[in-house]
Motif scaffolding. Structure first.
Motif, PDB file in Angstrom:
ATOM      1  N   ARG A  19      45.467  56.637  44.523  1.00  0.00           N
ATOM      2  CA  ARG A  19      46.327  55.760  45.070  1.00  0.00           C
ATOM      3  C   ARG A  19      46.118  55.372  46.576  1.00  0.00           C
ATOM      4  O   ARG A  19      46.931  54.542  47.256  1.00  0.00           O
ATOM      5  CB  ARG A  19      47.796  55.840  44.941  1.00  0.00           C
ATOM      6  N   VAL A  20      45.330  56.354  47.352  1.00  0.00           N
ATOM      7  CA  VAL A  20      45.324  56.170  48.742  1.00  0.00           C
ATOM      8  C   VAL A  20      44.065  54.990  48.827  1.00  0.00           C
ATOM      9  O   VAL A  20      42.867  55.365  49.018  1.00  0.00           O
ATOM     10  CB  VAL A  20      44.907  57.323  49.368  1.00  0.00           C
ATOM     11  N   ARG A  21      44.393  53.873  48.710  1.00  0.00           N
ATOM     12  CA  ARG A  21      43.456  52.647  48.951  1.00  0.00           C
ATOM     13  C   ARG A  21      43.860  51.787  49.891  1.00  0.00           C
ATOM     14  O   ARG A  21      44.810  51.454  50.373  1.00  0.00           O
ATOM     15  CB  ARG A  21      43.367  51.752  47.697  1.00  0.00           C
ATOM     16  N   PRO A  22      42.689  51.400  50.755  1.00  0.00           N
ATOM     17  CA  PRO A  22      42.993  50.378  51.813  1.00  0.00           C
ATOM     18  C   PRO A  22      43.608  48.986  51.104  1.00  0.00           C
ATOM     19  O   PRO A  22      43.319  48.599  50.294  1.00  0.00           O
ATOM     20  CB  PRO A  22      41.562  49.801  52.320  1.00  0.00           C
ATOM     21  N   GLY A  23      44.530  48.533  51.577  1.00  0.00           N
ATOM     22  CA  GLY A  23      45.065  47.479  51.242  1.00  0.00           C
ATOM     23  C   GLY A  23      46.484  47.757  50.579  1.00  0.00           C
ATOM     24  O   GLY A  23      47.470  47.092  50.425  1.00  0.00           O
ATOM     25  N   ARG A  24      46.639  48.960  49.914  1.00  0.00           N
ATOM     26  CA  ARG A  24      47.597  49.348  49.128  1.00  0.00           C
ATOM     27  C   ARG A  24      48.598  50.084  50.056  1.00  0.00           C
ATOM     28  O   ARG A  24      49.983  49.945  49.676  1.00  0.00           O
ATOM     29  CB  ARG A  24      47.307  50.137  47.859  1.00  0.00           C
ATOM     30  N   ALA A  26      54.825  44.048  41.415  1.00  0.00           N
ATOM     31  CA  ALA A  26      54.273  45.630  41.146  1.00  0.00           C
ATOM     32  C   ALA A  26      52.707  45.355  40.850  1.00  0.00           C
ATOM     33  O   ALA A  26      52.033  46.181  41.425  1.00  0.00           O
ATOM     34  CB  ALA A  26      55.092  46.448  40.127  1.00  0.00           C
ATOM     35  N   TRP A  27      52.807  44.527  40.204  1.00  0.00           N
ATOM     36  CA  TRP A  27      51.187  44.097  39.614  1.00  0.00           C
ATOM     37  C   TRP A  27      50.273  43.967  40.959  1.00  0.00           C
ATOM     38  O   TRP A  27      49.326  44.245  41.308  1.00  0.00           O
ATOM     39  CB  TRP A  27      51.217  42.946  38.427  1.00  0.00           C
ATOM     40  N   PHE A  28      50.742  42.866  41.492  1.00  0.00           N
ATOM     41  CA  PHE A  28      50.239  42.518  42.798  1.00  0.00           C
ATOM     42  C   PHE A  28      49.939  43.554  43.714  1.00  0.00           C
ATOM     43  O   PHE A  28      49.089  43.814  44.464  1.00  0.00           O
ATOM     44  CB  PHE A  28      50.998  41.343  43.684  1.00  0.00           C
ATOM     45  N   GLN A  29      51.075  44.336  43.906  1.00  0.00           N
ATOM     46  CA  GLN A  29      51.192  45.460  45.188  1.00  0.00           C
ATOM     47  C   GLN A  29      50.050  46.394  44.645  1.00  0.00           C
ATOM     48  O   GLN A  29      49.380  46.830  45.596  1.00  0.00           O
ATOM     49  CB  GLN A  29      52.527  46.196  45.050  1.00  0.00           C
ATOM     50  N   LEU A  72      42.287  44.374  43.434  1.00  0.00           N
ATOM     51  CA  LEU A  72      41.833  43.249  44.136  1.00  0.00           C
ATOM     52  C   LEU A  72      42.462  43.271  45.494  1.00  0.00           C
ATOM     53  O   LEU A  72      43.624  43.032  45.645  1.00  0.00           O
ATOM     54  CB  LEU A  72      42.036  41.837  43.450  1.00  0.00           C
ATOM     55  N   THR A  73      41.657  43.958  46.414  1.00  0.00           N
ATOM     56  CA  THR A  73      42.323  44.111  47.866  1.00  0.00           C
ATOM     57  C   THR A  73      43.111  42.850  48.342  1.00  0.00           C
ATOM     58  O   THR A  73      44.170  43.064  48.970  1.00  0.00           O
ATOM     59  CB  THR A  73      41.326  44.696  48.878  1.00  0.00           C
TER      60      THR A  73
END
Ligand SMILES: Cc1cc2nc3c(=O)[nH]c(=O)nc-3n(C[C@H](O)[C@H](O)[C@H](O)COP(=O)(O)OP(=O)(O)OC[C@H]3O[C@@H](n4cnc5c(N)ncnc54)[C@H](O)[C@@H]3O)c2cc1C
Ligand code: SF4
Lengths: 501, 135
Positions: free
Chosen positions: A423-428, B85-88, B92-93
């Protein structure tokens, strides 16, 4: 604005007035008495005492580039840069840590040794009044961090902060409303001005060339007006010292189309990518009282390449850094007076592909990829912080990569599961950076560096760099004292150069 | 001048209600002020950023219609939360980043107002604390 270009003339132009530009101005200032004309050209405004309102969005607009919303090209990292008389030292927290010997050894710049940097760092620690806060001045947020680290056996040390007459408002990152924090706007720049250096605020350097730089002066509508009327100027000068910070200095050199090949220009940018981590206690932890920052945990610096420090952030920044929304998010935000906060800083590698370029308007574009190494560090930092929070008695911990918004003490035994690496992803997750370094790195070889060990740009004897862009790799501690120490070397070189001339 | 316009603002407020549940009790003047803060901040960003945000808001509103046959703000609360939540969490960055940006705008409008501080326990004292005089 006038369309005519006016001329001005100096002997030395220092471009930028932050941690690099301030010391250069002060060190060169005594030359004013011998008739050397020195100017500091600073893009940002000079604020009056009444302009420090402590209001989060207002101060961010006044003191940060793009109001604090400057992003890397892929928008995965938010970069914080001060833009004011005093540069980022107006908004820094004042953590005053000299660079370590092992880092200088990693830098491996011929002609730059730890002893020299150490002596110069000492000078600035003294000059800026850096000292350890007394026990009674430490707030609960800092004490909890120390307790949590101690009970886990993690090495945590108190560091000096550069304040004089601090009144503990915790607003350091919005500019100190009490004039207590000793940035260059309080120490080096006023001293330089007393000795005859001209500081021109509201003045953006657009382009430089041998013998001149081209600037635009504008007034922002707050703070003191620029001493020069708005308009465009050609500032004639013999020597130029660029100190516009790690993003703007390489960009300025790139858009100036210098008559030398500098293949490393803009490259090897490092950021200490950071996470703001937050936990909730049952009892008051009033982070908004007392100085925000006094402790660092360096237990994982070598093994997992990250540092943990105490910190305190304001409502909007805190809200933006919590990953999630809805009732849980609101519950966390509604308890600002019970939050413990930790700042995690990844010690990122210097890679040539992480770089500053310019767009067709000459504005900086920052290409920075959060590689696996950095994401691993941030993941480990989340795990260690969660342990510290729980050890300090937190009831609910928010990890940005947590499987749930809140982790509870029962999760402490299985944190790897509760905060999965995937879950440590850029953007997230929300990643910020305030330690921007490199882009005009020092070195011997022009194929992988931009300046020599004294800040002179390879092949151009009229051009120096004196700011965080000189770092060949990350500082691995908070960088401002090292920026000052390097700027001090550059000033010495410029002085010797002028004496020879 | 408003970047979002009345329709964009109405959608931003619908998002605010999902992202910040206490906003449901906000009187009209608080709603107006929150939207003005967010819209004003957007107005100070470069034109390209403004365009991107407007485009993303459109996508966020209408993409759910592919599955639910209704725009996001016409769905029930739990369904809206599922979409957000799906978007979050989107792999897809750009979608994840887009939502992060919009959340930032909403939080700026809500939490960026100094008058909220008292309610959420954020009470810095500008002139300082007599007790803590570090240095
Ligand atoms: C919020 C925050 C907190 C921090 N806290 C700490 C801390 O506690 N301890 C620590 O060691 N470090 C800290 N840092 C980092 C530290 O402040 C920087 O590393 C240091 O100030 C960098 O010095 P610099 O001279 O390279 O750039 P800056 O200090 O940023 O100065 C650059 C100046 O150049 C000006 N400029 C830019 N472009 C132009 C142009 N084209 N023409 C004219 N002027 C221009 C800018 O307006 C700015 O004033 C913090 C930074 C931030 C943003
Ligand atoms: S904590 Fe001290 S240095 Fe920081 S803003 Fe308050 S008075 Fe200034």
């Amino acid at each position: 604005m006038r369309s005519r270009v006016e001329d001005r003339e100096f002997d030395v132009d220092v471009e930028g007035s932050g941690a690099g530009g301030g010391p250069v101005a002060k060190e060169l200032a005594p030359l004013s008495r011998e008739g050397v004309r020195i100017a500091v050209l600073e893009w940002g405004p000079r604020l009056r005492d009444v302009d420090y309102t402590g209001r989060e969005l207002e101060m961010a607009e006044r003191l940060y580039r793009d109001g604090g919303g400057f992003f890397t090209r892929d928008r995965t990292v938010t970069l914080a840069m001060g833009r004011a008389y005093g540069g980022s030292t107006v908004v820094y927290t004042g953590t005053s840590l000299p660079i370590q010997g092992r880092t200088v050894a990693r830098w491996a710049v011929p002609g730059l040794d730890h002893r020299d940097l150490g002596e110069r760092s000492e000078k600035y620690l003294r000059e800026n009044g850096a000292h350890l806060l007394e026990e009674g001045e430490l707030n609960e947020n800092n004490r909890l961090f120390r307790e949590g680290c101690r009970s886990l056996g993690y090495h945590a040390a108190q560091f000096p902060v550069n304040v004089r007459g601090c009144r503990g408002t915790s607003l350091c990152n919005l500019g100190c409303p009490n004039g207590a924090k000793q940035g260059t706007h309080r120490v080096q720049l006023p001293e330089a001005e007393r000795q005859g250096v001209a500081v021109v605020t509201g003045c953006r350097v657009e382009r430089i060339e041998e013998g001149a730089c081209h600037v635009t002066v504008e007034n922002p509508g707050f703070g003191l007006p620029s001493p020069w009327p708005p308009g465009r100027y050609r500032v004639r000068t013999r020597l130029i010292v660029v100190a516009a910070g790690a993003i703007e200095s390489p960009a300025l050199l790139a858009r100036s189309r210098l008559p030398v090949r500098l293949p490393a220009l803009g490259r090897y940018l490092t950021l200490h990518p950071a996470l703001i981590l937050v936990a909730q206690h049952d009892r008051p932890v009033v982070g908004s009282r007392g100085h925000p920052k006094s402790f660092i945990c360096d237990a994982f610096a070598e093994s997992h390449r990250f540092l943990l420090e105490t910190c305190m952030y304001f409502p909007f920044v805190t809200a933006r850094n919590l990953i999630g929304f809805g009732a849980d998010h609101a519950a966390m935000m509604g308890a600002m007076d019970r939050l413990q906060m930790i700042l995690a800083l990844a010690l990122d590698p210097a890679l040539p592909e992480n770089r500053v370029t310019v767009d067709r308007h000459g504005e900086p574009v920052v290409r920075y990829r959060l590689g696996d190494e950095v994401l691993d560090s941030l993941h480990q930092a989340m795990l260690a912080s969660a342990r510290i929070f729980f050890a300090a008695g937190a009831r609910r911990v928010h990890a940005p990569a947590g499987a749930r918004f809140f982790l509870v003490p029962a999760d402490a035994a299985r944190l790897e599961e509760a905060i999965p690496r995937r879950r440590v992803r850029p953007g997230r997750i929300s990643i910020t950076a305030a330690h921007l370094m490199g882009g005009c790195r020092m070195g011997e070889d022009p194929s992988d560096s931009v300046t020599d060990a004294w800040g002179q740009v390879h092949g151009l004897d009229w051009l120096y760099v004196a700011d965080a862009s000189l770092f060949p790799r990350a500082a691995e501690v908070n960088p401002y004292i090292t920026v000052m120490a390097l700027a001090d070397r550059v000033a010495q070189q410029v002085r010797e150069r002028l004496a020879r001339a | 001048m408003s970047v979002l316009g009345p329709r964009g603002q109405a959608f931003l407020w619908a998002l605010t209600l999902r992202l910040v549940p206490p906003a449901a009790g906000a009187p009209p003047e608080e709603r107006a002020r929150s939207l003005a803060v967010a819209d004003g901040a957007l107005g100070r960003r470069p034109p390209a950023v403004r365009r991107q945000v407007r485009l993303f808001l459109l996508a966020l509103r209408w993409l759910p219609a592919l599955g639910y046959l209704r725009p996001l703000d016409r769905l029930g609360g739990p369904a809206q939360d599922r979409v957000l939540a799906w978007f979050q969490d989107s792999p897809l960055t750009p979608l994840a980043l887009g939502l992060w940006g919009v959340k930032g705008l909403v939080y700026m409008g809500w939490y960026g107002r100094p008058e909220l501080g008292e309610r959420i326990g954020f009470r810095p004292v500008l002139s300082g604390d007599e007790k803590s005089r570090g240095g």
